[in-house]
Design a protein around this motif. Structure first.
Motif, short mmCIF file in Angstrom:
data_model
loop_
_atom_site.label_atom_id
_atom_site.label_comp_id
_atom_site.label_asym_id
_atom_site.label_seq_id
_atom_site.Cartn_x
_atom_site.Cartn_y
_atom_site.Cartn_z
N CYS A 198 0.87 -1.17 0.00
CA CYS A 198 0.00 0.00 0.00
C CYS A 198 0.91 1.23 0.00
O CYS A 198 1.79 1.35 0.86
CB CYS A 198 -0.86 -0.01 1.26
SG CYS A 198 -1.57 1.59 1.71
N CYS A 201 0.60 3.44 3.45
CA CYS A 201 1.20 3.06 4.74
C CYS A 201 2.36 2.10 4.57
O CYS A 201 3.01 1.73 5.55
CB CYS A 201 0.14 2.46 5.66
SG CYS A 201 -0.41 0.83 5.14
N CYS A 223 -7.04 -1.12 2.21
CA CYS A 223 -5.81 -1.59 2.85
C CYS A 223 -6.19 -2.11 4.24
O CYS A 223 -6.89 -1.43 4.99
CB CYS A 223 -4.79 -0.47 2.95
SG CYS A 223 -3.37 -0.90 3.97
N CYS A 226 -4.28 0.46 6.96
CA CYS A 226 -4.60 1.89 7.13
C CYS A 226 -6.01 2.24 6.67
O CYS A 226 -6.50 3.32 6.95
CB CYS A 226 -3.58 2.76 6.40
SG CYS A 226 -3.68 2.62 4.60
ZN LIG Z 1 -2.28 1.10 3.83
#
Ligand SMILES: [Zn+2]
Length: 245
Positions: A198, A201, A223, A226
């Protein structure tokens, strides 16, 4: 017909640009408010000094008349003194003359002081007027900067706002609501998956999930770490694509 995710990603790109425009304006309105306060403060100081100078000038212009009146009275009393009939009257007139002289001394002293006072005050006034001018200039520059920015932005802002409306109408309301919800936590609510991570994050996205993302292109994949909306990097729309919507 493009996917829902595609439109969401475009909206996200567009929102980031809108954020940028907002940041450009940034501190300017606050700075302008502070500059206005500063101008008002300097104006008040100039006015105060001007009114003190005015007071002293009025005193100076009337003092000469007052002094002349006092001298005339003293003259009359001196003449009267020659015609008194006893010591008591003589002493009374002497006291009166002394009072008049004391009053004249006081006024003359104040007149002498007022010359230096006026000099200092006029110097101060000049300084204050220069400071006021500087404050006014600063305010004008800030206002000009904001005006320039606003006129440069207004066309883009209008275009982006209209585009956002068009794009929003193509996205299912519940997805749009989800996007807005995530955006309250992350300004970049839609992010690409890069190197199986991702890019919001940097946590890993499993290859299996990536396969699913490419298969079910009308579903939202968040995700797991996050909560941002993910999309495969190769589907990344650019801001330029906005003009093709
Ligand atoms: Zn993330």
């Amino acid at each position: 017909m493009q996917t829902q995710l595609y439109y969401l990603a475009l909206i996200a790109t567009l929102d980031r640009r809108l954020d940028e425009l907002q940041e450009d304006v940034g501190e300017l309105p606050d700075q302008i408010a502070r500059a206005r306060q500063s101008v008002a403060h300097h104006e008040a100081r100039v006015k105060e000094t001007q009114s003190i100078i005015e007071e002293i000038r009025t005193f100076r212009s009337t003092a000469h008349v007052t002094l002349q009146e006092l001298r005339d009275r003293e003259q009359r009393l001196s003449e009267q003194q020659f015609r008194v009939r006893n010591n008591r009257e003589f002493d009374a007139i002497t006291r009166e003359i002394q009072n008049i002289r004391a009053e004249r001394d006081r006024i003359e002293q104040e007149l002498r002081n007022s010359v230096i006072k006026l000099e200092n005050l006029e110097h101060l006034l000049q300084q204050q007027q220069e400071e006021l001018q500087k404050a006014q200039q600063e305010l004008a520059e800030l206002e000009h900067a904001l005006e320039l920015l606003s006129s440069n932005q207004s066309e883009e802002l209008q275009r982006l706002t209209q585009l956002r409306q068009e794009l929003s109408s193509k996205v299912r309301p519940e997805l749009l609501a989800e996007y807005e919800r995530i955006r309250t936590f992350h300004r970049d609510a839609v992010v690409p998956v890069r190197r199986e991570s991702c890019s919001g994050c940097y946590n890993r996205v499993t290859p299996q999930r990536l396969v699913e993302m490419r298969m079910y292109r009308d579903r939202l994949f968040l995700c797991e770490h996050c909560g941002r909306i993910l999309y495969p990097e190769e589907q990344l729309p650019e801001l330029e694509e906005l003009s093709n919507v």
